[in-house]
Design a protein around this motif. Sequence first.
Motif, short mmCIF file in Angstrom:
data_model
loop_
_atom_site.label_atom_id
_atom_site.label_comp_id
_atom_site.label_asym_id
_atom_site.label_seq_id
_atom_site.Cartn_x
_atom_site.Cartn_y
_atom_site.Cartn_z
N TYR A 24 0.86 -1.18 0.00
CA TYR A 24 0.00 0.00 0.00
C TYR A 24 0.90 1.23 0.00
N PRO A 25 1.50 1.53 -1.16
CA PRO A 25 2.45 2.65 -1.20
C PRO A 25 1.79 3.98 -0.87
N ALA A 26 2.51 4.78 -0.10
CA ALA A 26 2.00 6.09 0.30
C ALA A 26 2.14 7.09 -0.84
N ASP A 27 1.38 8.16 -0.76
CA ASP A 27 1.44 9.23 -1.76
C ASP A 27 2.72 10.05 -1.58
N THR A 28 3.15 10.64 -2.66
CA THR A 28 4.30 11.54 -2.62
C THR A 28 3.94 12.86 -3.28
N LYS A 29 4.70 13.88 -2.95
CA LYS A 29 4.57 15.18 -3.58
C LYS A 29 5.96 15.66 -3.96
N GLY A 30 6.04 16.32 -5.11
CA GLY A 30 7.33 16.81 -5.55
C GLY A 30 7.39 16.96 -7.04
N ARG A 31 8.53 17.41 -7.54
CA ARG A 31 8.65 17.70 -8.96
C ARG A 31 8.55 16.44 -9.82
N PHE A 32 9.20 15.36 -9.38
CA PHE A 32 9.13 14.14 -10.18
C PHE A 32 7.72 13.57 -10.20
N THR A 33 7.01 13.66 -9.09
CA THR A 33 5.62 13.19 -9.05
C THR A 33 4.76 13.99 -10.03
N ARG A 34 4.95 15.31 -10.06
CA ARG A 34 4.18 16.14 -10.99
C ARG A 34 4.53 15.81 -12.44
N TRP A 35 5.82 15.69 -12.73
CA TRP A 35 6.24 15.40 -14.10
C TRP A 35 5.74 14.01 -14.55
N ARG A 36 5.84 13.06 -13.66
CA ARG A 36 5.42 11.71 -14.02
C ARG A 36 3.91 11.63 -14.20
N ARG A 37 3.18 12.35 -13.36
CA ARG A 37 1.72 12.36 -13.52
C ARG A 37 1.31 13.04 -14.82
N GLY A 38 1.99 14.13 -15.15
CA GLY A 38 1.69 14.81 -16.41
C GLY A 38 2.00 13.94 -17.62
N SER A 39 3.13 13.24 -17.58
CA SER A 39 3.46 12.37 -18.71
C SER A 39 2.50 11.19 -18.80
N ALA A 40 2.06 10.68 -17.65
CA ALA A 40 1.10 9.57 -17.66
C ALA A 40 -0.23 9.99 -18.26
N LEU A 41 -0.72 11.16 -17.86
CA LEU A 41 -1.98 11.66 -18.42
C LEU A 41 -1.86 11.87 -19.92
N ALA A 42 -0.70 12.36 -20.38
CA ALA A 42 -0.49 12.56 -21.81
C ALA A 42 -0.49 11.22 -22.54
N LEU A 43 0.14 10.20 -21.95
CA LEU A 43 0.18 8.88 -22.59
C LEU A 43 -1.22 8.25 -22.63
N ILE A 44 -1.98 8.40 -21.55
CA ILE A 44 -3.34 7.86 -21.54
C ILE A 44 -4.20 8.57 -22.58
N ALA A 45 -4.07 9.90 -22.67
CA ALA A 45 -4.82 10.65 -23.67
C ALA A 45 -4.43 10.22 -25.08
N PHE A 46 -3.14 9.97 -25.28
CA PHE A 46 -2.66 9.50 -26.59
C PHE A 46 -3.28 8.15 -26.93
N TYR A 47 -3.29 7.24 -25.97
CA TYR A 47 -3.88 5.92 -26.18
C TYR A 47 -5.38 6.02 -26.48
N LEU A 48 -6.07 6.89 -25.75
CA LEU A 48 -7.51 7.04 -25.96
C LEU A 48 -7.84 7.71 -27.29
N ALA A 49 -6.94 8.57 -27.77
CA ALA A 49 -7.24 9.37 -28.96
C ALA A 49 -7.00 8.63 -30.27
N LEU A 50 -6.11 7.65 -30.28
CA LEU A 50 -5.71 7.04 -31.55
C LEU A 50 -6.88 6.49 -32.36
#
Length: 472
Positions: A24-50
Amino acid sequence: MHLERPTRDTVTTIRSDGSRSFLYPADTKGRFTRWRRGSALALIAFYLALPWVKINGYPAAFLDIADRRFHLFGLTLAAQDMWLLFFVITGVGFTLFFVTALLGRIWCGWACPHTVFLDHVYRRIERWIDGDALKRRALHAAPLSAGKIVRRVVKHTLYVLVSAAIMHLFLAYFVSLPEVWSMMRTAPSEHWGAFGFMAVSTGILYFNFGWFREQLCIVICPYGRLQSVLIDDHTMAIGYDSQRGEPRGRAGTTRGDCVDCARCVQVCPTGIDIRQGLQMECIGCTACIDACDDVMRRLNRPTGLVRYDSPAGFAGQKTRWLRPRTLLYMLLLLVGAAVATWAISTVKPASFGVTRMVGTPYIVDDAAVRNQFMVRIVNKRNVPATFRVSVDGAPAGSRSLGLGDPVVLGPMEEAVRPLILMQERATYTGPFRFSVRMDDAERTFQLEREVRFLGPEARLLRAEEEEHRARR
């Protein structure tokens, strides 16, 4: 609740008694968390859009297996063009080798579909329903109650719905969105194959993200085991600066900067302790970096105790980016890209094949020697096209029947036509090679296939004719 500290001697998710340790990994906050979340949302949007975005009249990614047409970002390939997959597969392999040699398992932590959907979809649902890591761990250990049952039912219902949505969209890559929507509005009995595929694949996806989770990375995926042969002392990876952190001590002491708070362990999605060095289970997700940096800031100490660096960098040496391993992978990648670019440039908007008819390879009668072929033409464009077929290189006196008129094909249509080549017995010259050429009506390209005309040797045919005349 007692938690066993992870060790390098065993898989992190297996306790000393052999039972499964659910994470049960705990949540984190920070620059890498923000960057990774942004890249993940972009990848999911890319997958959904194709499947929705159309290029040249077709979805950006549409693998139409039923009609053997494959549309990829405006490029249409027929079944005859599938040899190009060799370049795709080898290109992905060399790219992965090159990136891993430079940056370690950045693919696993930032772009792998399993990690993207697990961390940014399914675990988001789990946190929304069950709360933070402490509440989730307490709920797991709590006895069964009405509240626990309700939470479990709601959470797993959402897991199933999300899994079904993902797999329906995945199916659209192969049958198109309109066809998926049509199947959804009809009874399962009208398309048992697709329905069975959806039921099984949704179940597998639900099992993986609802229960199996990090075990896929640790037990099944071979990439973690390959990293030991792909990386070296100059590969960038997530690590712990033991020279600065050891010996560990509490805040306010004169010992190392690590206060042994185990925050890096609590946020790790595979449950490892990064302070024990690079391990097979590490997916490079950067959660431990943000967690440790947050603790260091609270203690007014420099960040970077856990950071991206190479083993050489942690040892106080300079990281070498250019080295034999990376140069070799880069060279292979560039050569592969050049060859793939050339191969793709040879793909024509139509395919053309000539095959011999099943049966006797040639026919000899009183008038001529005949060879019979089937010509297959495929229009890979999304507009009508006209093609002309001609025979070149046949000896004088040869005649061809069939395909004398232009062949008009609609978008993505194919046609199979007979082609008969005959040579008079009186002028027969024996087996020879000729070519069948297809011209686009707009003269934009030509396709040519060399074919062998089969028949008896000319001298044998002449001897047979002389013997036949002598008997008369």
